[in-house]
Design a protein around this motif. Structure first.
Motif, short mmCIF file in Angstrom:
data_model
loop_
_atom_site.label_atom_id
_atom_site.label_comp_id
_atom_site.label_asym_id
_atom_site.label_seq_id
_atom_site.Cartn_x
_atom_site.Cartn_y
_atom_site.Cartn_z
N THR A 108 26.30 -6.04 25.03
CA THR A 108 27.10 -5.14 24.19
C THR A 108 27.77 -5.91 23.05
O THR A 108 27.76 -5.46 21.90
CB THR A 108 28.17 -4.44 25.04
N ARG A 109 28.34 -7.06 23.36
CA ARG A 109 28.97 -7.87 22.31
C ARG A 109 27.94 -8.38 21.30
O ARG A 109 28.22 -8.43 20.10
CB ARG A 109 29.73 -9.03 22.93
N LEU A 110 26.77 -8.76 21.78
CA LEU A 110 25.71 -9.23 20.89
C LEU A 110 25.25 -8.12 19.94
O LEU A 110 25.08 -8.35 18.74
CB LEU A 110 24.53 -9.76 21.71
N LEU A 111 25.07 -6.93 20.47
CA LEU A 111 24.67 -5.80 19.62
C LEU A 111 25.75 -5.45 18.61
O LEU A 111 25.45 -5.13 17.46
CB LEU A 111 24.36 -4.57 20.48
N LYS A 112 27.00 -5.52 19.04
CA LYS A 112 28.09 -5.21 18.12
C LYS A 112 28.17 -6.24 17.00
O LYS A 112 28.41 -5.90 15.85
CB LYS A 112 29.41 -5.17 18.89
N LYS A 113 27.90 -7.50 17.32
CA LYS A 113 27.99 -8.57 16.33
C LYS A 113 26.79 -8.57 15.38
O LYS A 113 26.95 -8.71 14.18
CB LYS A 113 28.08 -9.91 17.05
N THR A 114 25.59 -8.42 15.91
CA THR A 114 24.39 -8.56 15.09
C THR A 114 23.96 -7.27 14.40
O THR A 114 23.54 -7.29 13.25
CB THR A 114 23.21 -9.09 15.93
N ASN B 36 25.93 -4.43 14.19
CA ASN B 36 27.11 -3.64 13.85
C ASN B 36 27.14 -2.32 14.62
O ASN B 36 27.55 -1.29 14.08
CB ASN B 36 27.20 -3.37 12.35
N GLU B 37 26.70 -2.35 15.88
CA GLU B 37 26.76 -1.16 16.72
C GLU B 37 28.15 -1.08 17.32
O GLU B 37 28.66 -2.03 17.88
CB GLU B 37 25.70 -1.22 17.82
N ASP B 38 28.75 0.08 17.19
CA ASP B 38 30.08 0.29 17.74
C ASP B 38 30.12 1.66 18.37
O ASP B 38 29.80 2.66 17.73
CB ASP B 38 31.12 0.19 16.62
N ASN B 39 30.49 1.72 19.63
CA ASN B 39 30.46 3.01 20.34
C ASN B 39 31.60 3.94 19.97
O ASN B 39 31.73 5.01 20.49
CB ASN B 39 30.43 2.79 21.84
N SER B 40 32.45 3.51 19.04
CA SER B 40 33.52 4.41 18.58
C SER B 40 33.04 5.34 17.47
O SER B 40 33.72 6.28 17.12
CB SER B 40 34.73 3.62 18.11
N ASN B 41 31.85 5.07 16.92
CA ASN B 41 31.27 5.94 15.90
C ASN B 41 30.40 7.01 16.54
O ASN B 41 29.81 6.80 17.60
CB ASN B 41 30.39 5.14 14.93
N VAL B 42 30.30 8.14 15.89
CA VAL B 42 29.47 9.23 16.40
C VAL B 42 28.00 8.89 16.26
O VAL B 42 27.18 9.27 17.10
CB VAL B 42 29.80 10.54 15.64
N GLU B 43 27.61 8.13 15.24
CA GLU B 43 26.20 7.84 14.98
C GLU B 43 25.57 6.99 16.08
O GLU B 43 24.38 7.06 16.32
CB GLU B 43 26.04 7.12 13.64
N THR B 44 26.35 6.14 16.71
CA THR B 44 25.78 5.31 17.76
C THR B 44 26.04 5.94 19.08
O THR B 44 25.60 5.65 20.07
CB THR B 44 26.39 3.89 17.73
#
Length: 57
Positions: free
Chosen positions: A41-47, A49-57
């Motif tokens: 999860t941290r790797l995806l967020k860093k590389t 820019n995936e963030d589960n606080s957005n509706v798109e992701t």
């Protein structure tokens, strides 16, 4: 009809490990899985820019 208890059966194979070792294995595998998911999860967020606080992701 003659019912037998499992403990009366002499052909039963004994457990290779004690019960406590089974619990240790289950907890260890769970921790490794959880830590792996946190790392991914941290790797995806860093590389990516995936963030589960957005509706798109």
């Amino acid at each position: 009809m003659n019912l037998q208890l499992r403990s009366d059966n002499d052909s039963a194979v004994p457990s290779p490990l004690p019960e406590a070792a089974g619990y240790v294995v289950v907890v260890a595998v769970g921790l490794v899985f959880a830590l792996g998911m946190i790392g991914i999860t941290r790797l995806l967020k860093k590389t990516l820019n995936e963030d589960n606080s957005n509706v798109e992701t």
